[in-house]
Design a protein around this motif. Structure first.
Motif, PDB file in Angstrom:
ATOM      1  N   VAL A 132       0.852  -1.180   0.000  1.00  0.00           N
ATOM      2  CA  VAL A 132       0.000   0.000   0.000  1.00  0.00           C
ATOM      3  C   VAL A 132       0.890   1.233   0.000  1.00  0.00           C
ATOM      4  O   VAL A 132       1.619   1.473   0.961  1.00  0.00           O
ATOM      5  N   GLY A 133       0.836   2.032  -1.071  1.00  0.00           N
ATOM      6  CA  GLY A 133       1.687   3.211  -1.134  1.00  0.00           C
ATOM      7  C   GLY A 133       3.146   2.823  -1.031  1.00  0.00           C
ATOM      8  O   GLY A 133       3.644   1.988  -1.786  1.00  0.00           O
ATOM      9  N   ASN A 134       3.836   3.400  -0.048  1.00  0.00           N
ATOM     10  CA  ASN A 134       5.249   3.087   0.160  1.00  0.00           C
ATOM     11  C   ASN A 134       5.455   1.974   1.173  1.00  0.00           C
ATOM     12  O   ASN A 134       6.589   1.672   1.544  1.00  0.00           O
ATOM     13  N   GLU A 135       4.364   1.372   1.627  1.00  0.00           N
ATOM     14  CA  GLU A 135       4.474   0.322   2.628  1.00  0.00           C
ATOM     15  C   GLU A 135       4.571  -1.038   1.957  1.00  0.00           C
ATOM     16  O   GLU A 135       3.949  -1.291   0.941  1.00  0.00           O
ATOM     17  N   PHE A 136       5.363  -1.899   2.540  1.00  0.00           N
ATOM     18  CA  PHE A 136       5.505  -3.247   2.004  1.00  0.00           C
ATOM     19  C   PHE A 136       5.770  -4.204   3.147  1.00  0.00           C
ATOM     20  O   PHE A 136       6.537  -3.920   4.061  1.00  0.00           O
ATOM     21  N   GLY A 137       5.151  -5.352   3.068  1.00  0.00           N
ATOM     22  CA  GLY A 137       5.424  -6.394   4.040  1.00  0.00           C
ATOM     23  C   GLY A 137       4.686  -7.650   3.647  1.00  0.00           C
ATOM     24  O   GLY A 137       3.747  -7.616   2.857  1.00  0.00           O
ATOM     25  N   PHE A 138       5.129  -8.764   4.180  1.00  0.00           N
ATOM     26  CA  PHE A 138       4.416 -10.012   3.952  1.00  0.00           C
ATOM     27  C   PHE A 138       4.663 -10.924   5.144  1.00  0.00           C
ATOM     28  O   PHE A 138       5.589 -10.728   5.929  1.00  0.00           O
ATOM     29  N   GLY A 139       3.807 -11.913   5.266  1.00  0.00           N
ATOM     30  CA  GLY A 139       3.951 -12.827   6.379  1.00  0.00           C
ATOM     31  C   GLY A 139       3.055 -14.027   6.213  1.00  0.00           C
ATOM     32  O   GLY A 139       2.515 -14.285   5.137  1.00  0.00           O
ATOM     33  N   PHE A 140       2.880 -14.755   7.300  1.00  0.00           N
ATOM     34  CA  PHE A 140       2.127 -16.003   7.280  1.00  0.00           C
ATOM     35  C   PHE A 140       1.219 -16.070   8.501  1.00  0.00           C
ATOM     36  O   PHE A 140       1.609 -15.725   9.616  1.00  0.00           O
ATOM     37  N   LEU A 141      -0.004 -16.533   8.269  1.00  0.00           N
ATOM     38  CA  LEU A 141      -1.042 -16.573   9.292  1.00  0.00           C
ATOM     39  C   LEU A 141      -1.511 -18.011   9.491  1.00  0.00           C
ATOM     40  O   LEU A 141      -1.675 -18.754   8.525  1.00  0.00           O
ATOM     41  N   ARG A 142      -1.753 -18.371  10.745  1.00  0.00           N
ATOM     42  CA  ARG A 142      -2.244 -19.716  11.070  1.00  0.00           C
ATOM     43  C   ARG A 142      -3.339 -19.616  12.120  1.00  0.00           C
ATOM     44  O   ARG A 142      -3.163 -18.971  13.151  1.00  0.00           O
TER      45      ARG A 142
END
Length: 202
Positions: free
Chosen positions: A61-71
């Motif tokens: 989103v815009g200049n934001e970036f991230g990723f991960g994993f959900l359980r």
């Protein structure tokens, strides 16, 4: 991420899906699996994948970036665990200890919970080929009868601070699952960069 869009764990997945800001692994995949079994993310990051049962979540989103994993975890609501890689954890200091203090001023700020995080443990560690800082924290809301335990690992990408963090939510009488923290440790412990960041090329 300056606005900490990952923080309200109980609501983040629904909010991002409805807003179109996130994709799950059912969409076009931004990664590939190497011959060694590691994940290559957009030809920029490499790491060991989590076991089956962890769902991919990402945000751009815009200049934001991230990723991960959900359980989703067994037990009463809100039993779930999520860990992420964050390019821009809240704060501006390039010193790890100062960034930790800035970060926890806003950690979980967007959740509708009446809690403050208590630091349980803090120690230096090795991450991303250099010195890092690992912090374990817990918060409890006796009114909503919920609690959360987190591990945050701060490291450096060039001169900039990045962070990995796992957040595990439970009913206040629930039991934390240490296996999720083991999976998280494998994630950040295996994480490496395959090319320089935009800021490192300036």
């Amino acid at each position: 991420m300056r606005r900490n869009v990952w923080m309200p764990l109980c609501f983040v997945l629904v909010v991002m899906m409805l807003s179109g800001c996130a994709t799950t692994e059912t969409a076009q995949k931004p990664y590939k699996i190497s011959q060694q079994g590691t994940v290559i993310w957009n030809d920029e990051f490499e790491f060991n994948p989590p076991p089956l049962g962890w769902k991919l979540v990402q945000v751009e989103v815009g200049n934001e970036f991230g990723f991960g994993f959900l359980r989703g975890d067994p037990g009463e609501f809100p039993s779930q665990s999520m860990f992420v890689y964050d390019e821009e954890p809240f704060g501006c200091s390039t010193q790890l200890e100062n960034r930790e203090e800035e970060f926890f001023k806003r950690y979980l700020w967007a959740t509708p919970l009446n809690m403050s995080m208590e630091i349980l443990e803090r120690h230096k560690t090795q991450v991303l080929g250099g010195e890092g800082l690992a912090v374990m924290a817990e918060g409890k809301d006796p009114i909503k009868k919920e609690k959360v335990k987190s591990k945050v690992v701060f490291g450096k990408r060039g001169d900039r601070v990045v962070a990995f963090y796992l957040t595990q939510w439970r009913h206040i009488d629930g039991t934390y699952d240490p296996s999720a923290f083991d999976v998280f440790d494998e994630f950040w412990g295996s994480f490496k960069y395959l090319k320089k960041s935009f800021y490192e090329t300036l």
